[in-house]
Design an enzyme around this catalytic site. Structure first.
Site, PDB file in Angstrom:
ATOM      1  N   GLY A  10       0.379  -0.864   0.128  1.00  0.00           N
ATOM      2  CA  GLY A  10       0.122  -0.186  -0.148  1.00  0.00           C
ATOM      3  C   GLY A  10       0.313   1.017  -0.036  1.00  0.00           C
ATOM      4  O   GLY A  10       1.888   1.462  -0.314  1.00  0.00           O
ATOM      5  N   LYS A  91     -13.818  -6.157   8.516  1.00  0.00           N
ATOM      6  CA  LYS A  91     -12.967  -7.686   8.139  1.00  0.00           C
ATOM      7  C   LYS A  91     -11.068  -7.403   8.388  1.00  0.00           C
ATOM      8  O   LYS A  91     -11.429  -8.404   9.714  1.00  0.00           O
ATOM      9  CB  LYS A  91     -13.448  -8.437   7.174  1.00  0.00           C
ATOM     10  CG  LYS A  91     -14.818  -9.833   6.889  1.00  0.00           C
ATOM     11  CD  LYS A  91     -14.723  -9.827   6.260  1.00  0.00           C
ATOM     12  CE  LYS A  91     -13.897 -11.642   5.988  1.00  0.00           C
ATOM     13  NZ  LYS A  91     -14.385 -12.019   4.387  1.00  0.00           N
ATOM     14  N   TYR A 145     -15.136   2.008   8.439  1.00  0.00           N
ATOM     15  CA  TYR A 145     -13.343   2.437   8.439  1.00  0.00           C
ATOM     16  C   TYR A 145     -13.061   2.815  10.306  1.00  0.00           C
ATOM     17  O   TYR A 145     -12.706   2.254  10.743  1.00  0.00           O
ATOM     18  CB  TYR A 145     -13.160   3.544   8.097  1.00  0.00           C
ATOM     19  CG  TYR A 145     -12.092   3.876   7.836  1.00  0.00           C
ATOM     20  CD1 TYR A 145     -10.400   2.365   7.561  1.00  0.00           C
ATOM     21  CD2 TYR A 145     -11.126   5.084   8.479  1.00  0.00           C
ATOM     22  CE1 TYR A 145      -9.406   2.687   7.281  1.00  0.00           C
ATOM     23  CE2 TYR A 145      -9.738   5.284   8.821  1.00  0.00           C
ATOM     24  CZ  TYR A 145      -8.767   4.375   7.908  1.00  0.00           C
ATOM     25  OH  TYR A 145      -7.541   4.598   7.897  1.00  0.00           O
ATOM     26  N   LYS A 149     -11.094   0.872  13.245  1.00  0.00           N
ATOM     27  CA  LYS A 149     -10.108   0.551  13.714  1.00  0.00           C
ATOM     28  C   LYS A 149     -10.598   0.775  15.577  1.00  0.00           C
ATOM     29  O   LYS A 149      -8.959   1.034  16.377  1.00  0.00           O
ATOM     30  CB  LYS A 149      -9.739   2.123  13.189  1.00  0.00           C
ATOM     31  CG  LYS A 149      -9.335   2.084  11.807  1.00  0.00           C
ATOM     32  CD  LYS A 149      -7.526   1.156  11.515  1.00  0.00           C
ATOM     33  CE  LYS A 149      -7.136   0.877  10.280  1.00  0.00           C
ATOM     34  NZ  LYS A 149      -6.508   0.842   9.850  1.00  0.00           N
TER      35      LYS A 149
END
Ligand code: UDP
Length: 310
Positions: A10, A91, A145, A149
């Site tokens: 990434g 996930k 998201y 987190k």
């Protein structure tokens, strides 16, 4: 050290691999390439001290031999990506963090979680210190998201408390630089792409919302310092220089010589009004602060995207 980087192909993960290799560590990058790309690590393939494993870390992670650190950076990270991949995002934050922590525990390795300023949601405290608990809409489009987190942080602390894993949590604020995808939907690649094509920049809302942008090399320095520190509780890493999105648009138009101006588009739901890290803790415990100015960082990023836009 032998270090596993999940999300190693990434944007931030690949810069981290470069940095760790440059310091003499050996690196295993793991990525399922749903938002990461092999282009980001192609220059590393073939080195003795680098291994790439294509793997979805929501499934059991098998690594042969010793591991000294696990850096968990796998996750879609741009609003467009995580809204298109909501279940994968949940996930990887939940199951992926569990698997990465399990690996760290089994190997007796240190663990570092890439968390986010999104744990603060649309913040009611400004700037945001680590002690702020946040203002998150759990069922909104960004909740996939933010809550993933937040769960990941809770799971990390549980592995620390229950299993004694040496854990670190970085709350990463808006970061930019080369290797962001031109189409990832985040404001800096969007604006630079539009500017280089001579199009008007798409400002969402009236552009008065603020963000604080950190150049990736500064961020990676903070991550490395945090990894080697003793700090178990979360540490904000970001650049406290705050600006409105409209100001950013004008700056990018000016730097690229784009004369097409801006156009206004609707503000996405739950888009945070303001965001700026309080980095007193990072200054104190890591002796860290960003060094690269926005102008310098944008220069380098524009250069990178110029080659992509062609
Ligand atoms: N934004 C914008 N135009 C774009 C893309 C984003 O005005 O083409 C705005 C977005 O609404 C947000 C800010 O820029 O207020 C930063 O968005 P980004 O997606 O980069 O990340 P966020 O900080 O929201 O996670």
């Amino acid at each position: 050290m032998r270090i596993v980087v999940t999300g190693g192909a990434g944007f931030i993960g690949s810069h981290l691999c470069d940095r760790l290799l440059a310091e003499g560590h050996s690196v295993i990058a793991m990525d399922n390439l749903i938002t990461g790309t092999a282009d980001n690590i192609v220059h590393l393939v073939g080195r003795d001290d680098f291994l790439f494993i294509k793997h979805d870390v929501t499934n059991y992670i098998y690594i042969d031999g010793p591991v000294d650190a696990v850096l968990h950076f796998a996750s879609p990270a741009s609003p467009i990506d995580y809204m298109q991949l909501p279940i994968q995002t949940l996930k990887v934050g939940a199951l992926g963090t569990h698997k990465a922590l399990g690996l760290a525990r089994a190997k007796g390795a240190r663990f570092l979680l890439a968390s986010t300023s999104e744990v603060y949601g649309d913040p009611l405290v400004h700037p945001q210190p680590e002690t702020y608990w946040g203002n998150v809409n759990p069922i909104g489009p960004r909740g996939v998201y933010d809550e993933a987190k937040r769960f990941a942080e809770a799971m990390t602390m549980a592995y620390h408390r229950v299993h004694g894993v040496e854990t670190r949590i970085a709350r990463i604020f808006n970061t930019y630089g080369p290797r962001m995808r031109l189409d990832d939907g985040r404001v800096i690649p969007n604006f630079i792409g539009q500017a280089l094509r001579g199009e008007p920049l798409t400002v969402y809302g009236d552009g008065s919302q603020t963000r604080s942008f950190c150049y990736v090399d500064d961020l990676v320095e903070g991550i490395v310092r945090l990894l080697h520190s003793d700090e178990v509780e979360p540490v904000n890493l970001g650049n406290p220089q705050e600006m409105s999105i409209l100001e950013l648009a004008h700056l990018i138009n000016q730097m690229t010589g784009n004369e097409a101006g801006v156009i206004f588009k609707p503000l996405p739901k739950d888009d945070p009004r303001v965001r700026r890290p309080d980095i007193s803790k990072a200054r104190r415990v890591l002796d860290w602060e960003p060094k690269i100015s926005l102008e310098e960082g944008l220069e380098r990023t524009i250069e990178y995207f110029r080659a992509k836009v062609g």
